[in-house]
Design an enzyme around this catalytic site. Structure first.
Site, mmCIF file in Angstrom:
data_model
loop_
_atom_site.group_PDB
_atom_site.id
_atom_site.type_symbol
_atom_site.label_atom_id
_atom_site.label_comp_id
_atom_site.label_asym_id
_atom_site.label_seq_id
_atom_site.Cartn_x
_atom_site.Cartn_y
_atom_site.Cartn_z
ATOM 1 N N GLY A 326 0.960 -1.144 -0.049
ATOM 2 C CA GLY A 326 -0.043 -0.037 -0.229
ATOM 3 C C GLY A 326 0.882 1.134 0.062
ATOM 4 C CB SER A 327 0.025 4.760 1.428
ATOM 5 O OG SER A 327 -1.040 4.960 0.567
#
Length: 645
Positions: A326-327
């Protein structure tokens, strides 16, 4: 009719000749036998005496003491303990059924144990000792010894068995031992003769398995005299073996116990890494299991329960589990674009809430968008569209190369089971593995740590350590082997532009310490302890256009297994990094589930114990105090995990 004298004389001569021949032959045979006996008894006496001795004397192996495993402070994690057991020799027992009945009056033995003992006694040779009861108490041994005259063939015996004092806290790291199986022997090209000893135990998982040869030691020998049927008559001499090496890990068992307690109720993992040396101070997967169950012989019900648990307690999630980061991956995309020179740190990208490429919309987590946003703000607020733009400019090969420099996509050399390399994709990977050409949509997904990108919590901790230091810090789990220290994982300079790293670090600082940062509630307020970090959310399902049109379903309204994973990476203190932390909460509904855990674990590591409440934001102190009380009750100070209520 009377024979003529002539015939009688002729017959007598023939008989005399035959008698002479037979007598001569007999004399020759006796002489040959005499010569052979003289040769065997005098000339070759030593040779035949040796052969006879070899038939009478056997050499048997003595299992060595297995090496112990300790934490970095010398706290035992795996040790050998005395194991009292009751054995029986069938040929000395007489009436086996009657003797077992008498034994049962003294020792609590269930029907299954008795039946198993009878089967083993029948199957084994009559002079071979068969274990009737294992791990019995000293009181049981005393009763059997006192009543020995009434228990023919029954002997109280003592051996050594493996014991894990910290129980579930270190199960995934230390692992456990078990009896050698046919499968184990098939995997070894030239097996140690020790492995042929019945019920000899070897490491099955974790450090126990990966450092098996060091821990096992070398066998001793004993010469025993046996009779014609192989029964032991007496021991002639004994040479003790060489004990296995003691292993000291980098793990701090107190911090490890805290992490396991903090993760209670979650399917999650945490890695705490020393940014200076690479030492793994804690590497915990939850839920865990008691490794002592496997040493003693796990029941079918317990084994089934562990295997069918949807939280996967047997999996070492820190190294075996791989997830889209993810981020938390956005720092890699940003550094790749900065190093490629395709963007300036102050340049802005417009985020309307989505990016459209070739007729496909790629959405930002914030449906209304972030407007014009630069590098610093894109990390602080975790804007997705900014990284969609960088991916199109920098290209996947540059992003992948940068990610690998920071330890992602690498199978790190730690002695744990099933260490996974994850996956950092590029054009060649897709062409080779999937037989397809890379597409721009693949780059966009990869830029925010989705798509084909897979990383483990250990790799994310390595990435955070390298971001904090600018060095190729590598994880180290073994501190010493028999007192000799192993090389640290300090590493050399990565050669990444320090100005670029400073910008990334400043952005990660504001993720936690700025009011608009995505982890502001999880900040540390104590002076000199503030941290830098990054939240991440890993989608496990595809959100369709139809769902977006009618409203995206909340994670809380989805079944647990369809919710997003929550991820978090950080290092602290910001000005002088000591620890890097990575957290993954499976189906934890996003980064908000992971960052509070990361903050709490970081404080525990920094303070080397329970931190003061004023290290937390004032709004979080009541919940922090309640959490500390819960954990205090769960892990009493200094008490092993195995002794918990």
């Amino acid at each position: 009719m009377r024979r003529p004298p002539r015939d009688t004389e002729a017959s007598a001569r023939r008989i005399g000749r035959r008698a002479f021949v037979v007598g001569g032959a007999q004399t020759a045979i006796v002489a040959a036998l005499g010569w052979r006996m003289q040769s065997m008894q005098v000339e070759h006496a030593d040779e035949f005496r040796l052969l006879a001795e070899e038939n009478r004397v056997n050499i048997r192996l003595i299992p060595p003491a297995r090496g112990n495993i300790f934490d970095v402070n010398g706290v035992p994690l795996a040790v050998n303990e005395q194991n009292y057991r009751i054995v029986m020799v069938r040929e000395d027992a007489g009436d086996v059924h009657a003797t077992l009945a008498k034994l049962r009056e003294l020792v609590d033995l269930d029907d299954e144990t008795i039946e198993h003992a009878k089967e083993e006694l029948e199957r084994r040779s009559p002079f071979v000792p068969v274990t009737i009861a294992d791990r019995v108490s000293w009181e049981d041994i005393s009763r059997v010894t006192v009543n020995a005259p009434a228990l023919p063939g029954v002997v109280a015996d003592v051996g050594m068995s493996r014991y894990y004092p910290r129980g579930a806290d270190t199960a995934h790291v230390v692992g456990y031992v078990g009896p050698v199986s046919d499968y184990d022997l098939d995997q070894i090209e030239d097996p140690d003769p020790l492995l042929q000893i019945p019920k000899f135990q070897i490491g099955k998982t974790g450090v126990e398995a990966k450092l098996e040869e060091s821990l096992r030691g070398k066998a001793g020998t004993r010469r025993i005299e046996v009779n014609a049927v192989g029964r032991v008559m007496r021991e002639l001499d004994r040479i003790e073996g060489e004990a296995g090496a003691d292993i000291q890990l980098t793990i701090d068992s107190r911090l490890q116990a805290y992490v396991e307690a903090r993760l209670a109720g979650e399917s999650a993992s945490v890695v705490v890494m020393d940014t200076e040396t690479g030492d793994l101070k804690a590497i915990a997967s939850a839920p865990s299991f008691d490794p002592n169950l496997f040493v003693r012989g796990i029941s079918v019900d317990a084994w089934t329960g562990l295997n069918e648990d949807i939280y996967r307690p047997l999996a070492s999630k820190t190294v075996q589990g791989v997830y889209p980061p993810g981020s938390t991956f956005k720092m890699m995309t940003a550094l790749a674009a900065l190093e490629a020179g395709v963007i300036d740190a102050e340049e802005t990208v417009y985020c309307p809430g989505f990016t459209e490429v070739a007729g496909t919309r790629f959405h930002c987590w914030r449906s209304g968008g972030h407007g014009n946003i630069n590098l610093h703000e894109s990390l602080k607020q975790s804007c997705d569209c900014y990284y969609y733009d960088l991916a199109q400019r920098a290209g996947i090969d540059a992003i992948a190369a940068m990610a690998r420099r920071f330890g992602l996509g690498e199978r790190h050399d730690v002695p744990m089971s099933a260490v996974n390399a994850g996956n950092i994709p590029d054009k060649e990977w897709k062409r080779t593995v999937r037989g397809e050409e890379w597409r721009i949509g693949d780059s966009i997904n990869a830029s925010i740590g989705q798509g084909y990108v897979l990383t483990s919590p250990l790799q994310l901790a390595v990435m955070a350590s390298r971001l904090a230091t600018g060095r190729t810090v590598s994880p180290r789990l073994v501190h010493t082997v028999d007192g000799i220290e192993t090389p640290t994982g300090r590493g050399e300079s990565m050669g990444v532009n320090e100005n670029f790293l400073r910008r990334i670090r400043a952005s990660m600082y504001d993720v936690v310490n700025h009011q608009r940062g995505t982890a502001y509630r999880s900040r540390i307020v104590a002076d000199g302890m503030k941290m830098a970090g990054k939240t991440g959310t890993s989608q496990v399902r595809r959100i369709t256009a139809e769902e977006r049109a009618r409203g995206v379903i909340s994670n809380a309204d989805l079944p647990w297994e369809r919710r997003d994973h929550g991820l978090w990476v950080n290092y602290a203190p910001y000005e002088n990094p000591r620890f890097a932390v990575a957290v993954v909460v499976e189906h934890g509904s996003g980064g908000g589930a992971a960052s509070p855990i990361g903050r709490d674990v970081t404080l525990q590591a920094l303070y080397e114990g329970e931190p003061p409440l004023d290290a937390y934001p004032s709004s979080e102190r009541a919940s922090a105090e309640a959490m500390q009380e819960r954990i205090r009750a769960y892990v009493p100070a200094g008490a092993p995990a195995a002794d918990r209520a």
